[in-house]
Design a protein around this motif. Structure first.
Motif, short mmCIF file in Angstrom:
data_model
loop_
_atom_site.label_atom_id
_atom_site.label_comp_id
_atom_site.label_asym_id
_atom_site.label_seq_id
_atom_site.Cartn_x
_atom_site.Cartn_y
_atom_site.Cartn_z
N GLY A 110 -4.91 5.41 4.00
CA GLY A 110 -4.11 4.09 3.44
C GLY A 110 -4.42 4.85 1.68
O GLY A 110 -5.60 5.20 1.90
N ASP A 112 -3.54 0.48 -3.97
CA ASP A 112 -2.96 -0.59 -3.76
C ASP A 112 -1.50 -0.69 -5.21
O ASP A 112 -2.06 -0.31 -5.81
CB ASP A 112 -2.91 -2.35 -3.46
N ASN A 128 0.87 -1.12 0.33
CA ASN A 128 0.24 0.18 0.17
C ASN A 128 0.59 0.93 -0.07
O ASN A 128 1.99 1.43 0.51
CB ASN A 128 -0.71 0.20 1.08
#
Length: 157
Positions: A67, A70, A50
């Motif tokens: 986050g 990815d 990530n």
């Protein structure tokens, strides 16, 4: 917890096709693949990473993160080179597309741990060395889409 050694249990296969959109191969697709496990001397990558996003604000000297996107790690397999056959050089030539299937707990029906990576071969390079070691070839792959991780191995037919 039952600990185990990946050697002799984990299997790594190249599958030419996987038709399921969930990337769960059929037993026929697995059988049509090539098991390279016994030729592999090195593994690198084969994971999702990530890219966290920093979210600083004026109210704190601590920089928090959330986050982000990815991405697949740079991934390769290193093989022992065969002195008479050129299977690795031809079967995994640059531009070859398919799927790397890693059976982390063995190719055993109903076992968890099947990871399937859609890939393209981007390089296939012999390693030249004067060291006292076996000849090797490194094949670098790009992972072209989100892999399917920790699937259940399909039943034998």
């Amino acid at each position: 917890m039952a600990r185990f050694n990946r050697k002799e249990l984990t299997r790594i296969k190249f599958l030419p096709t996987v038709t399921s959109t969930s990337l769960l191969p059929t037993r026929a697709e697995i059988t049509a693949g090539t098991d390279y496990t016994d030729q592999i001397t090195g593994i690198d990558g084969w994971s999702i990473e990530n890219q966290p996003i920093e979210t600083p604000d004026m109210g704190s000297t601590f920089v928090s993160k959330i986050g982000g996107d990815d991405q697949a790690a740079d991934s390769s397999l290193t093989f022992y080179e065969d002195s008479t056959l050129d299977d690795i050089e031809t079967d995994l030539a640059k531009g070859t597309t398919g799927y790397i299937a890693i059976f982390s707990k063995g190719d055993i029906a109903s076992a968890k741990g099947l990871d399937v990576f859609p890939v393209t071969v981007v390089s296939n390079t012999k390693a030249y060395s004067t060291d006292n070691e076996a000849a090797k070839i490194t094949v670098q792959f790009t992972i072209t889409d989100r892999p399917a991780l920790n699937q259940t191995v399909p039943a034998m037919t």
